[in-house]
Design an enzyme around this catalytic site. Structure first.
Site, PDB file in Angstrom:
ATOM      1  CG  ASP A  46      -0.236  -0.440   2.473  1.00 44.62           C
ATOM      2  OD1 ASP A  46       0.907   0.002   2.715  1.00 44.62           O
ATOM      3  OD2 ASP A  46      -0.815  -1.233   3.231  1.00 44.62           O
ATOM      4  CG  ASP A  48       1.017   4.529   4.230  1.00 46.73           C
ATOM      5  OD1 ASP A  48      -0.166   4.272   3.922  1.00 46.73           O
ATOM      6  OD2 ASP A  48       1.717   3.767   4.911  1.00 46.73           O
ATOM      7  CG  ASP A 125       8.273   1.514  12.731  1.00 44.93           C
ATOM      8  OD1 ASP A 125       8.615   2.115  11.692  1.00 44.93           O
ATOM      9  OD2 ASP A 125       7.456   0.572  12.724  1.00 44.93           O
TER      10      ASP A 125
HETATM   11  P1  ATP Z   1       3.770  -3.030   5.490  1.00 42.59           P
HETATM   12  O1  ATP Z   1       4.613  -3.376   4.326  1.00 42.59           O
HETATM   13  O2  ATP Z   1       3.416  -4.206   6.290  1.00 42.59           O
HETATM   14  O3  ATP Z   1       2.605  -2.162   5.165  1.00 42.59           O
HETATM   15  P2  ATP Z   1       4.707  -0.663   6.751  1.00 42.59           P
HETATM   16  O4  ATP Z   1       6.025  -0.300   7.337  1.00 42.59           O
HETATM   17  O5  ATP Z   1       4.250   0.106   5.573  1.00 42.59           O
HETATM   18  O6  ATP Z   1       4.746  -2.208   6.454  1.00 42.59           O
HETATM   19  P3  ATP Z   1       2.332   0.318   7.996  1.00 42.59           P
HETATM   20  O7  ATP Z   1       1.596  -0.243   9.151  1.00 42.59           O
HETATM   21  O8  ATP Z   1       1.676   0.395   6.677  1.00 42.59           O
HETATM   22  O9  ATP Z   1       3.649  -0.580   7.893  1.00 42.59           O
HETATM   23  O10 ATP Z   1       2.859   1.741   8.466  1.00 42.59           O
HETATM   24  C1  ATP Z   1       3.295   2.724   7.567  1.00 42.59           C
HETATM   25  C2  ATP Z   1       4.425   3.531   8.201  1.00 42.59           C
HETATM   26  O11 ATP Z   1       3.994   4.144   9.418  1.00 42.59           O
HETATM   27  C3  ATP Z   1       5.646   2.715   8.599  1.00 42.59           C
HETATM   28  O12 ATP Z   1       6.527   2.525   7.524  1.00 42.59           O
HETATM   29  C4  ATP Z   1       6.250   3.577   9.693  1.00 42.59           C
HETATM   30  O13 ATP Z   1       6.979   4.652   9.161  1.00 42.59           O
HETATM   31  C5  ATP Z   1       5.032   4.127  10.384  1.00 42.59           C
HETATM   32  N1  ATP Z   1       4.616   3.290  11.510  1.00 42.59           N
HETATM   33  C6  ATP Z   1       3.714   2.278  11.476  1.00 42.59           C
HETATM   34  N2  ATP Z   1       3.534   1.721  12.673  1.00 42.59           N
HETATM   35  C7  ATP Z   1       4.344   2.383  13.521  1.00 42.59           C
HETATM   36  C8  ATP Z   1       4.601   2.300  14.912  1.00 42.59           C
HETATM   37  N3  ATP Z   1       4.018   1.378  15.663  1.00 42.59           N
HETATM   38  N4  ATP Z   1       5.496   3.176  15.445  1.00 42.59           N
HETATM   39  C9  ATP Z   1       6.093   4.102  14.679  1.00 42.59           C
HETATM   40  N5  ATP Z   1       5.892   4.237  13.373  1.00 42.59           N
HETATM   41  C10 ATP Z   1       5.034   3.393  12.775  1.00 42.59           C
HETATM   42 MG    MG Z   2       2.342  -0.020   4.639  1.00 43.72          MG
END
Ligand code: ATP
Ligand code: MG
Length: 418
Positions: A46, A48, A125
């Site tokens: 996805d 963001d 994170d």
């Molecule tokens: P995925 O590929 O599983 O979507 P992702 O890193 O994109 O992994 P998301 O949950 O979509 O995970 O979160 C998007 C972004 O938001 C992350 O890349 C990170 O920068 C931030 N983020 C998400 N969860 C947290 C958290 N618990 N603490 C700090 N930052 C977070």
């Molecule tokens: Mg994501």
């Protein structure tokens, strides 16, 4: 740093979103997991977008958009069947103004303070997740050396890992999940506190754990993730039932087969049904409860329903498994005894059941794990593929005592195995 991404991996919807925000005079970047995945040459799941526009401003710019979320207020911008999540740069929760809340243990439970892009990066994170890509200039902004870490295959927490895990214990699960999924190695200082801090997961609301668990199980790397979670002793809080299930050899084999099966489906582009997955995870718990009710003297089928209700009430509630999943789980479980009846009209009825396919896949896992003879699964495979006459010849003698005596169709058929 200027980076050219493969244009076929970039989402049009994400590009339209940043463009729209730019035109309205705001900053806008593709951020987080998508940039990380692009740098790893993977198709992002996805996209963001982060911006300096407030949720209300974003909402006004895009006709098809809505503000969502409470813990984090976000805007969903819709283009066709794609949804882009747009968040406003977030500031430090320690600042006085705005809307934020921190518990005594340091856990952040509300976080709606706006800030600059620098503030926003520092509260993400991992360094690999804190990259900002501006499609207009094709530049990647990198405040925490995420680019170098990605290229070196390292997953590193931004800031002091202990503090960051205390703020949000789910980050421990994210470390394990992302490292398994992306093949990144967890940096030693990021790794070290997890053993000591695992218990903090107990305080996380079940609904958040559920969301995180779903991501983990449907990542295509569930086997690897669950194995890593166990090694790190993180599965206690997250998967109460797995504690029990994984202790028994047959239960472990069954769950691992189910996870492998799910991974194979996801990696080959098929969908995986969360209900099916949760039905497998709780199956051996269910079997144990069923056994108990039968020992208490209940007949098999009422005992099964009592066991289902009990397991759903205890385990599913702890895990915050939504009702829409538990109904299907019960259906899949409820079909299982019917696969052991291979006489009369019943097998034909089962074939036409709307959940037959899920029930059958579930049966095969039970056979492969050694719970049931392989012969039963093979019989159903053959029965489903056979034509009408062959099917009739495959039926077994009806030994059901309650029914009126019926003449066995075929005296030579194999004896009932179960
Ligand atoms: P995925 O590929 O599983 O979507 P992702 O890193 O994109 O992994 P998301 O949950 O979509 O995970 O979160 C998007 C972004 O938001 C992350 O890349 C990170 O920068 C931030 N983020 C998400 N969860 C947290 C958290 N618990 N603490 C700090 N930052 C977070
Ligand atoms: Mg994501």
């Amino acid at each position: 740093r200027r980076v050219l991404f493969r244009s076929d991996l970039l989402s049009n919807a994400a590009l339209k979103t940043t463009e729209g925000l730019h035109k309205a005079g705001f900053e806008a970047y593709i951020v987080g997991g998508a940039v990380r995945d692009l740098l790893l040459n993977r198709t992002p799941k996805d996209f963001d977008v982060a911006t300096d526009a407030t949720p209300e401003e974003v909402n006004r710019i895009f006709r098809r958009s809505r503000i969502i979320g409470k813990r984090f207020r976000l805007v969903h911008v819709l283009f066709g069947d794609e949804t882009i999540e747009v968040s406003t740069f977030r500031g430090s929760h320690l600042e006085a103004e705005g809307d934020s809340k921190v518990t005594d243990s340091g856990r952040i439970i509300r976080d709606n303070v706006f800030g600059s892009i620098v503030d926003d990066a520092i509260r993400r994170d991992f360094t690999a997740n804190a990259l900002y890509y501006d499609p207009a200039s094709q530049e990647v902004l990198d405040f925490h050396n995420g680019y170098a870490d990605i290229k070196a295959g390292i997953l590193r927490m931004i800031g002091k890992p202990e503090t960051r895990y205390a703020e949000d214990p789910v980050r421990m699960l994210r470390a394990v999940r992302l490292s398994a999924k992306l093949g990144l190695k967890i940096e030693p200082n990021t790794q070290a506190p997890i053993a000591k801090m695992a218990d903090l997961l107990q305080d996380v609301p079940p609904s958040r754990l559920f969301d995180e668990m779903l991501k983990l199980f449907l990542s295509g790397h569930a086997m690897k993730s669950v194995t890593a979670l166990r090694e790190q002793h993180l599965h206690h809080g997250l998967l109460p039932m797995l504690d029990v299930v994984l202790e028994q050899p047959m239960g472990e084999r069954f769950v691992m087969l189910a996870l492998q099966n799910t991974d194979d489906r996801i990696l080959s582009g098929k969908s995986a049904n969360p209900s099916f997955l949760f039905a497998t995870l709780l199956w051996h718990e269910m079997l144990a409860a069923w056994e108990l009710y039968k020992k208490e003297g209940h007949h098999a089928i009422p005992a099964l329903h009592m066991a289902m209700t009990e397991v759903i009430a205890t385990q599913a509630e702890k895990l915050a498994i939504h009702n829409r999943y538990t109904a299907t789980m019960k259906e899949i479980w409820g079909l299982q005894p019917r696969f052991e009846q291979r006489a009369g009209k019943r097998p034909f009825g089962l074939l036409t059941h709307p959940r037959y396919r899920a029930g059958y896949d579930f049966l095969l896992l039970r056979c492969e794990s050694g719970e049931l003879p392989m012969e039963l699964g093979e019989w159903w495979t053959a029965f489903a593929e056979a034509d009408g006459d062959t099917r009739t010849s495959m039926l077994q003698a009806d030994t059901s005592p309650k029914k009126r005596r019926r003449k066995p169709r075929k005296k030579t058929s194999a004896p009932e195995t179960l």
